[in-house]
Design a protein around this motif. Structure first.
Motif, PDB file in Angstrom:
ATOM      1  N   SER A 186      -2.750 -40.196  49.298  1.00 43.19           N
ATOM      2  CA  SER A 186      -2.556 -41.253  50.293  1.00 43.19           C
ATOM      3  C   SER A 186      -3.746 -42.199  50.347  1.00 43.19           C
ATOM      4  O   SER A 186      -3.647 -43.289  50.905  1.00 43.19           O
ATOM      5  CB  SER A 186      -2.307 -40.649  51.681  1.00 43.19           C
ATOM      6  OG  SER A 186      -3.488 -40.052  52.203  1.00 43.19           O
ATOM      7  N   GLU A 187      -4.877 -41.788  49.743  1.00 46.27           N
ATOM      8  CA  GLU A 187      -6.074 -42.627  49.649  1.00 46.27           C
ATOM      9  C   GLU A 187      -6.472 -42.745  48.179  1.00 46.27           C
ATOM     10  O   GLU A 187      -7.505 -42.219  47.755  1.00 46.27           O
ATOM     11  CB  GLU A 187      -7.218 -42.021  50.469  1.00 46.27           C
ATOM     12  CG  GLU A 187      -6.955 -41.928  51.954  1.00 46.27           C
ATOM     13  CD  GLU A 187      -7.029 -43.286  52.643  1.00 46.27           C
ATOM     14  OE1 GLU A 187      -7.470 -44.262  51.994  1.00 46.27           O
ATOM     15  OE2 GLU A 187      -6.634 -43.372  53.816  1.00 46.27           O
ATOM     16  N   PRO A 188      -5.664 -43.445  47.357  1.00 46.32           N
ATOM     17  CA  PRO A 188      -5.926 -43.464  45.915  1.00 46.32           C
ATOM     18  C   PRO A 188      -7.274 -44.080  45.549  1.00 46.32           C
ATOM     19  O   PRO A 188      -7.919 -43.639  44.591  1.00 46.32           O
ATOM     20  CB  PRO A 188      -4.770 -44.301  45.352  1.00 46.32           C
ATOM     21  CG  PRO A 188      -4.272 -45.103  46.513  1.00 46.32           C
ATOM     22  CD  PRO A 188      -4.469 -44.245  47.714  1.00 46.32           C
ATOM     23  N   ALA A 189      -7.718 -45.078  46.307  1.00 44.07           N
ATOM     24  CA  ALA A 189      -9.015 -45.679  46.013  1.00 44.07           C
ATOM     25  C   ALA A 189     -10.137 -44.671  46.198  1.00 44.07           C
ATOM     26  O   ALA A 189     -11.126 -44.668  45.455  1.00 44.07           O
ATOM     27  CB  ALA A 189      -9.243 -46.907  46.898  1.00 44.07           C
ATOM     28  N   ALA A 190      -9.992 -43.796  47.188  1.00 46.71           N
ATOM     29  CA  ALA A 190     -10.995 -42.762  47.429  1.00 46.71           C
ATOM     30  C   ALA A 190     -11.020 -41.765  46.281  1.00 46.71           C
ATOM     31  O   ALA A 190     -12.093 -41.330  45.837  1.00 46.71           O
ATOM     32  CB  ALA A 190     -10.715 -42.060  48.751  1.00 46.71           C
ATOM     33  N   VAL A 191      -9.832 -41.373  45.787  1.00 44.50           N
ATOM     34  CA  VAL A 191      -9.767 -40.438  44.667  1.00 44.50           C
ATOM     35  C   VAL A 191     -10.404 -41.062  43.433  1.00 44.50           C
ATOM     36  O   VAL A 191     -11.209 -40.433  42.737  1.00 44.50           O
ATOM     37  CB  VAL A 191      -8.311 -40.030  44.381  1.00 44.50           C
ATOM     38  CG1 VAL A 191      -8.238 -39.090  43.181  1.00 44.50           C
ATOM     39  CG2 VAL A 191      -7.687 -39.372  45.602  1.00 44.50           C
ATOM     40  N   PHE A 192     -10.049 -42.315  43.166  1.00 44.06           N
ATOM     41  CA  PHE A 192     -10.584 -43.024  42.008  1.00 44.06           C
ATOM     42  C   PHE A 192     -12.106 -43.092  42.082  1.00 44.06           C
ATOM     43  O   PHE A 192     -12.815 -42.829  41.104  1.00 44.06           O
ATOM     44  CB  PHE A 192      -9.985 -44.433  41.963  1.00 44.06           C
ATOM     45  CG  PHE A 192     -10.262 -45.180  40.692  1.00 44.06           C
ATOM     46  CD1 PHE A 192      -9.445 -45.021  39.586  1.00 44.06           C
ATOM     47  CD2 PHE A 192     -11.331 -46.055  40.601  1.00 44.06           C
ATOM     48  CE1 PHE A 192      -9.687 -45.711  38.414  1.00 44.06           C
ATOM     49  CE2 PHE A 192     -11.583 -46.746  39.434  1.00 44.06           C
ATOM     50  CZ  PHE A 192     -10.753 -46.575  38.330  1.00 44.06           C
ATOM     51  N   LYS A 193     -12.613 -43.408  43.264  1.00 49.17           N
ATOM     52  CA  LYS A 193     -14.054 -43.514  43.448  1.00 49.17           C
ATOM     53  C   LYS A 193     -14.728 -42.149  43.372  1.00 49.17           C
ATOM     54  O   LYS A 193     -15.799 -41.990  42.785  1.00 49.17           O
ATOM     55  CB  LYS A 193     -14.361 -44.180  44.788  1.00 49.17           C
ATOM     56  CG  LYS A 193     -15.818 -44.556  45.006  1.00 49.17           C
ATOM     57  CD  LYS A 193     -15.975 -45.319  46.306  1.00 49.17           C
ATOM     58  CE  LYS A 193     -17.420 -45.734  46.528  1.00 49.17           C
ATOM     59  NZ  LYS A 193     -17.881 -46.719  45.531  1.00 49.17           N
ATOM     60  N   ILE A 237       2.129 -32.887  40.739  1.00 49.24           N
ATOM     61  CA  ILE A 237       1.491 -34.052  40.125  1.00 49.24           C
ATOM     62  C   ILE A 237       1.314 -35.128  41.182  1.00 49.24           C
ATOM     63  O   ILE A 237       2.240 -35.422  41.935  1.00 49.24           O
ATOM     64  CB  ILE A 237       2.336 -34.597  38.961  1.00 49.24           C
ATOM     65  CG1 ILE A 237       2.512 -33.526  37.876  1.00 49.24           C
ATOM     66  CG2 ILE A 237       1.705 -35.859  38.365  1.00 49.24           C
ATOM     67  CD1 ILE A 237       3.536 -33.901  36.822  1.00 49.24           C
ATOM     68  N   GLY A 238       0.126 -35.725  41.227  1.00 48.18           N
ATOM     69  CA  GLY A 238      -0.150 -36.831  42.139  1.00 48.18           C
ATOM     70  C   GLY A 238      -0.852 -37.948  41.402  1.00 48.18           C
ATOM     71  O   GLY A 238      -1.845 -37.710  40.718  1.00 48.18           O
ATOM     72  N   VAL A 239      -0.337 -39.159  41.512  1.00 47.36           N
ATOM     73  CA  VAL A 239      -0.874 -40.300  40.773  1.00 47.36           C
ATOM     74  C   VAL A 239      -1.795 -41.119  41.668  1.00 47.36           C
ATOM     75  O   VAL A 239      -1.422 -41.494  42.779  1.00 47.36           O
ATOM     76  CB  VAL A 239       0.267 -41.191  40.225  1.00 47.36           C
ATOM     77  CG1 VAL A 239      -0.289 -42.445  39.555  1.00 47.36           C
ATOM     78  CG2 VAL A 239       1.119 -40.395  39.248  1.00 47.36           C
ATOM     79  N   TYR A 240      -3.001 -41.405  41.182  1.00 44.94           N
ATOM     80  CA  TYR A 240      -3.950 -42.212  41.943  1.00 44.94           C
ATOM     81  C   TYR A 240      -4.287 -43.532  41.250  1.00 44.94           C
ATOM     82  O   TYR A 240      -4.945 -44.397  41.841  1.00 44.94           O
ATOM     83  CB  TYR A 240      -5.234 -41.424  42.235  1.00 44.94           C
ATOM     84  CG  TYR A 240      -6.026 -41.020  41.010  1.00 44.94           C
ATOM     85  CD1 TYR A 240      -6.953 -41.886  40.425  1.00 44.94           C
ATOM     86  CD2 TYR A 240      -5.872 -39.761  40.443  1.00 44.94           C
ATOM     87  CE1 TYR A 240      -7.684 -41.517  39.312  1.00 44.94           C
ATOM     88  CE2 TYR A 240      -6.600 -39.378  39.337  1.00 44.94           C
ATOM     89  CZ  TYR A 240      -7.504 -40.262  38.773  1.00 44.94           C
ATOM     90  OH  TYR A 240      -8.230 -39.895  37.660  1.00 44.94           O
TER      91      TYR A 240
END
Length: 210
Positions: free
Chosen positions: A53-60, A103-106
């Protein structure tokens, strides 16, 4: 108990410039706690969905990938957590896992085609459905699921894959892309295919840079 209150849902530890920071160690710990409480995929799915739900956080939190990779964040006999970064256009032929997965896509997109065995030809499969996973999307896969995967876009796609078992030690089947006949999955062959796709991607970047 609501999803926000679930004790096994990963919670970011701090916020920087408005972006909640994904903490890999915390995420792994929450996945392990969820698995200990419920060895099915249900509690794990909640943990992954909260993180996505916070893909930018995962990416970072995971760091911007410099190249395609499949990196273990955690590995045991009962649970495997991978950070998978697919090269553009990469295709994984139909295969099974013999264990459940979430599976979760970020970042990017991951298209899944789902297959089923043909009753009159048990060594062959036919398409049974499909689902495109975009950023924030998650999907649980049952123990008997057969699927193929493609990154259909022209850039890297990132996803977290959680498996309810030892992903590296379990024997799996794959199905020939042309005949759709069952065979034994070859990890070394899969590794070479992934490395070749990665090399092509890196060569395209060098060419684009002049």
């Amino acid at each position: 108990m609501s999803k926000q209150q679930h004790p096994y849902v990963a919670q970011p530890r701090f916020v920087q410039r408005g972006i909640a920071m994904f903490d890999t160690e915390r995420f792994v710990a929450d996945c392990r706690a969820a698995f200990a409480a419920d060895p099915s995929h249900r509690a794990i799915h909640e943990v992954v969905a909260r993180a996505m739900s916070e893909p930018a956080a995962v990416f970072k939190g995971l760091g911007e990938p410099q190249r395609p990779e499949s990196r273990a964040l955690f590995h045991s006999e009962t649970l495997t957590i991978l950070n998978v970064v697919w090269p553009p256009g990469y295709i994984v032929p139909p295969h099974d896992h013999h264990m459940w997965a979430v599976i979760g896509v970020y970042a990017g997109r991951e298209d899944n085609v789902f297959w089923r065995r043909i009753p009159s030809e048990p060594n062959r499969i036919e398409a049974a459905g499909a689902r495109a996973l975009c950023v924030r999307d998650t999907v649980p896969l049952g123990t008997d699921i057969i699927h193929s995967v493609i990154n259909p876009i022209d850039r890297l796609s990132g996803a977290i894959h959680v498996y309810g078992g030892d992903f590296f030690a379990t024997e799996r089947s794959k199905w020939d892309s042309l005949t759709l006949e069952e065979g034994r999955s070859d990890r070394e062959e899969a590794r070479r295919n992934f490395e070749r796709a990665s090399a092509r991607y890196e060569a395209s970047l060098r060419e684009a840079a002049g």
